[in-house]
Design an enzyme around this catalytic site. Structure first.
Site, PDB file in Angstrom:
ATOM      1  N   THR A   1       0.797  -1.231   0.000  1.00 19.69           N
ATOM      2  CA  THR A   1       0.000   0.000   0.000  1.00 19.69           C
ATOM      3  C   THR A   1       0.828   1.279   0.000  1.00 19.69           C
ATOM      4  O   THR A   1       1.935   1.327   0.555  1.00 19.69           O
ATOM      5  CB  THR A   1      -0.915   0.024   1.252  1.00 19.69           C
ATOM      6  OG1 THR A   1      -1.460   1.343   1.409  1.00 19.69           O
ATOM      7  CG2 THR A   1      -0.141  -0.292   2.529  1.00 19.69           C
TER       8      THR A   1
ATOM      9  N   GLU B   1       0.230   3.635   1.835  1.00 17.31           N
ATOM     10  CA  GLU B   1       0.370   4.051   3.237  1.00 17.31           C
ATOM     11  C   GLU B   1       1.800   3.825   3.729  1.00 17.31           C
ATOM     12  O   GLU B   1       2.219   4.431   4.707  1.00 17.31           O
ATOM     13  CB  GLU B   1      -0.597   3.269   4.123  1.00 17.31           C
ATOM     14  CG  GLU B   1      -1.972   3.889   4.258  1.00 17.31           C
ATOM     15  CD  GLU B   1      -1.991   5.144   5.118  1.00 17.31           C
ATOM     16  OE1 GLU B   1      -1.455   5.106   6.232  1.00 17.31           O
ATOM     17  OE2 GLU B   1      -2.537   6.155   4.665  1.00 17.31           O
TER      18      GLU B   1
ATOM     19  N   TYR C   1      -1.169   0.322  10.905  1.00 20.99           N
ATOM     20  CA  TYR C   1      -1.491  -0.361   9.642  1.00 20.99           C
ATOM     21  C   TYR C   1      -0.323  -0.271   8.658  1.00 20.99           C
ATOM     22  O   TYR C   1       0.107  -1.274   8.088  1.00 20.99           O
ATOM     23  CB  TYR C   1      -2.753   0.269   9.031  1.00 20.99           C
ATOM     24  CG  TYR C   1      -3.020  -0.132   7.595  1.00 20.99           C
ATOM     25  CD1 TYR C   1      -3.547  -1.375   7.284  1.00 20.99           C
ATOM     26  CD2 TYR C   1      -2.732   0.743   6.543  1.00 20.99           C
ATOM     27  CE1 TYR C   1      -3.785  -1.744   5.970  1.00 20.99           C
ATOM     28  CE2 TYR C   1      -2.978   0.392   5.231  1.00 20.99           C
ATOM     29  CZ  TYR C   1      -3.499  -0.851   4.944  1.00 20.99           C
ATOM     30  OH  TYR C   1      -3.729  -1.215   3.632  1.00 20.99           O
TER      31      TYR C   1
ATOM     32  N   LYS D   1       1.915  -3.326   7.216  1.00 18.10           N
ATOM     33  CA  LYS D   1       1.992  -3.577   5.768  1.00 18.10           C
ATOM     34  C   LYS D   1       3.443  -3.586   5.292  1.00 18.10           C
ATOM     35  O   LYS D   1       3.799  -4.315   4.370  1.00 18.10           O
ATOM     36  CB  LYS D   1       1.205  -2.507   5.010  1.00 18.10           C
ATOM     37  CG  LYS D   1      -0.276  -2.781   4.920  1.00 18.10           C
ATOM     38  CD  LYS D   1      -0.585  -3.914   3.936  1.00 18.10           C
ATOM     39  CE  LYS D   1      -2.073  -4.171   3.821  1.00 18.10           C
ATOM     40  NZ  LYS D   1      -2.394  -5.344   2.978  1.00 18.10           N
TER      41      LYS D   1
HETATM   42  P1  NAP Z   1     -11.414  -4.535   2.751  1.00 20.33           P
HETATM   43  O1  NAP Z   1     -12.618  -4.223   1.944  1.00 20.33           O
HETATM   44  O2  NAP Z   1     -11.294  -3.954   4.115  1.00 20.33           O
HETATM   45  O3  NAP Z   1     -11.317  -6.135   2.878  1.00 20.33           O
HETATM   46  C1  NAP Z   1     -10.475  -6.752   3.797  1.00 20.33           C
HETATM   47  C2  NAP Z   1     -10.722  -8.253   3.767  1.00 20.33           C
HETATM   48  O4  NAP Z   1      -9.825  -8.868   4.714  1.00 20.33           O
HETATM   49  C3  NAP Z   1     -12.149  -8.649   4.189  1.00 20.33           C
HETATM   50  O5  NAP Z   1     -12.588  -9.680   3.324  1.00 20.33           O
HETATM   51  C4  NAP Z   1     -11.957  -9.195   5.578  1.00 20.33           C
HETATM   52  O6  NAP Z   1     -12.882 -10.184   5.946  1.00 20.33           O
HETATM   53  C5  NAP Z   1     -10.580  -9.839   5.439  1.00 20.33           C
HETATM   54  N1  NAP Z   1      -9.963 -10.116   6.736  1.00 20.33           N
HETATM   55  C6  NAP Z   1      -9.863  -9.288   7.809  1.00 20.33           C
HETATM   56  N2  NAP Z   1      -9.275  -9.926   8.832  1.00 20.33           N
HETATM   57  C7  NAP Z   1      -9.007 -11.187   8.406  1.00 20.33           C
HETATM   58  C8  NAP Z   1      -8.426 -12.320   9.012  1.00 20.33           C
HETATM   59  N3  NAP Z   1      -8.006 -12.307  10.285  1.00 20.33           N
HETATM   60  N4  NAP Z   1      -8.309 -13.461   8.294  1.00 20.33           N
HETATM   61  C9  NAP Z   1      -8.749 -13.495   7.011  1.00 20.33           C
HETATM   62  N5  NAP Z   1      -9.319 -12.457   6.378  1.00 20.33           N
HETATM   63  C10 NAP Z   1      -9.443 -11.325   7.070  1.00 20.33           C
HETATM   64  O7  NAP Z   1     -10.089  -4.144   1.965  1.00 20.33           O
HETATM   65  P2  NAP Z   1      -9.894  -3.801   0.400  1.00 20.33           P
HETATM   66  O8  NAP Z   1     -10.136  -2.349   0.202  1.00 20.33           O
HETATM   67  O9  NAP Z   1     -10.617  -4.789  -0.427  1.00 20.33           O
HETATM   68  O10 NAP Z   1      -8.314  -4.005   0.243  1.00 20.33           O
HETATM   69  C11 NAP Z   1      -7.788  -5.282  -0.096  1.00 20.33           C
HETATM   70  C12 NAP Z   1      -6.333  -5.321   0.356  1.00 20.33           C
HETATM   71  O11 NAP Z   1      -5.589  -4.297  -0.304  1.00 20.33           O
HETATM   72  C13 NAP Z   1      -6.111  -5.081   1.851  1.00 20.33           C
HETATM   73  O12 NAP Z   1      -5.006  -5.868   2.235  1.00 20.33           O
HETATM   74  C14 NAP Z   1      -5.764  -3.607   1.933  1.00 20.33           C
HETATM   75  O13 NAP Z   1      -5.001  -3.345   3.089  1.00 20.33           O
HETATM   76  C15 NAP Z   1      -4.970  -3.443   0.656  1.00 20.33           C
HETATM   77  N6  NAP Z   1      -4.990  -2.104   0.058  1.00 20.33           N
HETATM   78  C16 NAP Z   1      -6.189  -1.492  -0.182  1.00 20.33           C
HETATM   79  C17 NAP Z   1      -6.212  -0.252  -0.814  1.00 20.33           C
HETATM   80  C18 NAP Z   1      -7.505   0.459  -1.100  1.00 20.33           C
HETATM   81  O14 NAP Z   1      -7.463   1.678  -1.380  1.00 20.33           O
HETATM   82  N7  NAP Z   1      -8.632  -0.227  -1.099  1.00 20.33           N
HETATM   83  C19 NAP Z   1      -4.992   0.349  -1.196  1.00 20.33           C
HETATM   84  C20 NAP Z   1      -3.799  -0.315  -0.945  1.00 20.33           C
HETATM   85  C21 NAP Z   1      -3.824  -1.566  -0.345  1.00 20.33           C
HETATM   86  P3  NAP Z   1     -14.316  -9.832   6.612  1.00 20.33           P
HETATM   87  O15 NAP Z   1     -15.195  -9.555   5.444  1.00 20.33           O
HETATM   88  O16 NAP Z   1     -14.668 -11.062   7.347  1.00 20.33           O
HETATM   89  O17 NAP Z   1     -14.101  -8.638   7.479  1.00 20.33           O
HETATM   90  N1  GDD Z   2     -12.274   6.795   7.077  1.00 17.94           N
HETATM   91  C1  GDD Z   2     -12.451   8.108   7.290  1.00 17.94           C
HETATM   92  N2  GDD Z   2     -13.573   8.529   7.922  1.00 17.94           N
HETATM   93  N3  GDD Z   2     -11.503   8.966   6.853  1.00 17.94           N
HETATM   94  C2  GDD Z   2     -11.706  10.276   7.051  1.00 17.94           C
HETATM   95  C3  GDD Z   2     -12.845  10.773   7.694  1.00 17.94           C
HETATM   96  C4  GDD Z   2     -13.827   9.857   8.167  1.00 17.94           C
HETATM   97  O1  GDD Z   2     -14.840  10.205   8.744  1.00 17.94           O
HETATM   98  N4  GDD Z   2     -12.763  12.126   7.721  1.00 17.94           N
HETATM   99  C5  GDD Z   2     -11.623  12.472   7.122  1.00 17.94           C
HETATM  100  N5  GDD Z   2     -10.972  11.359   6.722  1.00 17.94           N
HETATM  101  C6  GDD Z   2      -9.660  11.343   6.059  1.00 17.94           C
HETATM  102  C7  GDD Z   2      -8.632  10.414   6.710  1.00 17.94           C
HETATM  103  O2  GDD Z   2      -8.085  11.005   7.884  1.00 17.94           O
HETATM  104  C8  GDD Z   2      -7.646  10.265   5.566  1.00 17.94           C
HETATM  105  O3  GDD Z   2      -6.771  11.369   5.529  1.00 17.94           O
HETATM  106  C9  GDD Z   2      -8.537  10.302   4.323  1.00 17.94           C
HETATM  107  O4  GDD Z   2      -9.809  10.831   4.751  1.00 17.94           O
HETATM  108  C10 GDD Z   2      -8.769   8.939   3.691  1.00 17.94           C
HETATM  109  O5  GDD Z   2      -9.180   8.045   4.713  1.00 17.94           O
HETATM  110  P1  GDD Z   2      -9.691   6.545   4.358  1.00 17.94           P
HETATM  111  O6  GDD Z   2     -10.775   6.606   3.352  1.00 17.94           O
HETATM  112  O7  GDD Z   2      -9.975   5.870   5.639  1.00 17.94           O
HETATM  113  O8  GDD Z   2      -8.440   5.914   3.588  1.00 17.94           O
HETATM  114  P2  GDD Z   2      -6.889   5.878   3.955  1.00 17.94           P
HETATM  115  O9  GDD Z   2      -6.179   6.725   2.943  1.00 17.94           O
HETATM  116  O10 GDD Z   2      -6.649   6.165   5.375  1.00 17.94           O
HETATM  117  O11 GDD Z   2      -6.551   4.336   3.726  1.00 17.94           O
HETATM  118  C11 GDD Z   2      -7.036   3.640   2.561  1.00 17.94           C
HETATM  119  O12 GDD Z   2      -6.092   3.727   1.527  1.00 17.94           O
HETATM  120  C12 GDD Z   2      -4.836   3.085   1.788  1.00 17.94           C
HETATM  121  C13 GDD Z   2      -3.935   3.313   0.560  1.00 17.94           C
HETATM  122  O13 GDD Z   2      -3.343   4.566   0.602  1.00 17.94           O
HETATM  123  C14 GDD Z   2      -7.329   2.204   2.988  1.00 17.94           C
HETATM  124  O14 GDD Z   2      -8.007   1.550   1.938  1.00 17.94           O
HETATM  125  C15 GDD Z   2      -6.042   1.442   3.261  1.00 17.94           C
HETATM  126  O15 GDD Z   2      -6.331   0.061   3.460  1.00 17.94           O
HETATM  127  C16 GDD Z   2      -5.113   1.614   2.046  1.00 17.94           C
HETATM  128  O16 GDD Z   2      -3.893   0.920   2.254  1.00 17.94           O
END
Ligand code: NAP
Ligand code: GDD
Length: 331
Positions: free
Chosen positions: A128, A130, A156, A160
């Protein structure tokens, strides 16, 4: 499309898990998904949408269950998407985050290696942006790429980073085909409602129908490089089809603030001044914030031929439209 390939996806019930399931099924894979918990409330909905996928009960913190999953799925490709993925939650649950998001990667790699699949099974690790941390000194003008320094700013991000390095270590130590996708934020209609984009689009939809008065948020100035999740799972798959394992950034190369997202989302319902509909709640502030994320995906574009189809405005429009549909139908 016919293929005899088998894939195991962890985190299959998550946002990316849904998009990836659809992609792999379309490509003719035999798909297995790891699902956690004695009673997972997402199981029924997932099975209804993807009846072709075989779900295997298991948890990233339980190595025995992962060995079992490996024996059942016997996969050509493993996509390790499972994680505690919410940055704010990770500050409140740092040990769990380390166990799942960090050590869980090691458990998966060992499950492949110790069941004799090191040569056969390709592994994708969901790394990520992050890990970069968004600090001034560490911010190249053109965006972070595969050479940029890491400085994670949350439990987190730190977990990661362990996952990233242990994945690279298994590539170097055991010659395993392990690729890490360093993905910038990607969103869409499957995004969890605890993440800021979906929280906003869900609120905008309800406000437009008179069902909600305002939305409570944390900081509005942080900037993110927001893309569409459907485009990003294609990149994951491309990484495992490449002739060698490697690390790739996926990003849009454009960064927008939370305020920009609010303006665009409220603009979709004809509201120019969104401020009366937004309140700050300290509960959503983080002990340390990532100020700005901007990525440079030149390597993935050049080497893999990765392309994006959805831009920022298209993403916001798509999410608001989806959530308005859901709100109208009482969802
Ligand atoms: P998400 O919607 O939060 O999905 C996370 C998944 O992990 C869910 O299916 C959850 O299962 C499962 N999980 C949580 N704890 C677990 C455990 N102990 N054992 C097995 N499975 C478990 O995340 P996403 O947005 O699809 O992201 C997918 C991956 O990419 C994650 O690793 C995230 O950190 C990474 N990532 C995401 C982004 C982004 O912007 N979306 C960017 C960079 C990297 P439950 O449904 O049971 O909770
Ligand atoms: N979630 C959330 N909720 N974020 C908020 C809020 C709120 O009410 N208000 C402001 N924010 C701001 C957070 O502080 C952050 O700066 C930004 O919105 C984005 O927050 P998230 O949507 O929670 O995403 P993230 O950037 O912290 O993390 C996501 O992206 C990462 C990749 O850069 C997640 O998907 C991570 O799993 C992923 O790795």
């Amino acid at each position: 499309m016919a293929t005899d390939k088998r894939a195991l996806v962890t985190g299959v019930t998550g946002q990316d898990g849904g998009h990836l399931s659809a992609l792999l099924i379309e490509k003719g894979y035999t798909v297995f998904g790891l699902i956690r918990g004695q009673h997972n409330p997402k199981k029924l909905a997932y099975q209804h949408e993807f009846p072709q996928v075989t779900l295997i009960e298991g948890d990233l913190t339980d190595p025995t269950s992962l060995f079992r999953a490996m024996e059942i799925a016997d996969p050509d490709e493993v996509y390790n998407l499972g994680a505690v993925s919410h940055v704010g939650f990770s500050f409140k649950n740092p040990t769990l985050t380390l166990d799942v998001t960090g050590k869980g990667v090691l458990n998966m790699l060992e499950a492949i290696r110790l069941t004799g699949r090191s040569e056969r099974t390709r592994f994708y690790q969901a790394s990520t942006s992050e890990m970069f941390g968004g600090l001034d000194y560490n911010r190249p003008g053109r965006g972070y790429n595969e050479e940029s320094l890491f400085h994670p700013r949350s439990p987190y991000g730190v977990a990661k980073l362990y996952g990233h390095w242990i994945a690279k270590n298994y590539r170097e130590s055991y010659g395993m085909f392990v690729s890490c996708g360093i993905l910038f934020n990607h969103e869409g209609e499957r995004r969890g409602t605890e993440f800021v984009t979906r929280k906003i689009t869900q609120a905008v939809a309800r406000i437009s129908l008179g069902e909600q008065d305002y939305v409570e948020l944390g900081d509005l100035w942080p900037k993110r490089d927001w893309g569409y999740a459907g485009d990003y799972v294609r990149g994951m798959w491309q990484m495992l089809q490449h002739d060698q394992p490697d690390d790739f950034v996926l990003a849009t190369g454009k960064s927008h603030s939370v305020e920009d997202f609010l303006a665009a989302a409220f603009g979709e319902i004809g509201v120019a001044d969104w401020r009366p509909y937004v309140r700050q709640n300290p509960e959503f502030l983080r002990p340390a914030e990532v100020d700005i994320l901007l990525g440079d995906a030149s390597k993935a574009e050049g080497v893999l031929g990765w392309r994006r189809e959805v831009d920022f405005d298209g993403l916001v429009a798509r999410m608001v439209s989806h959530d308005r549909g859901l709100a109208r139908s009482g969802g």
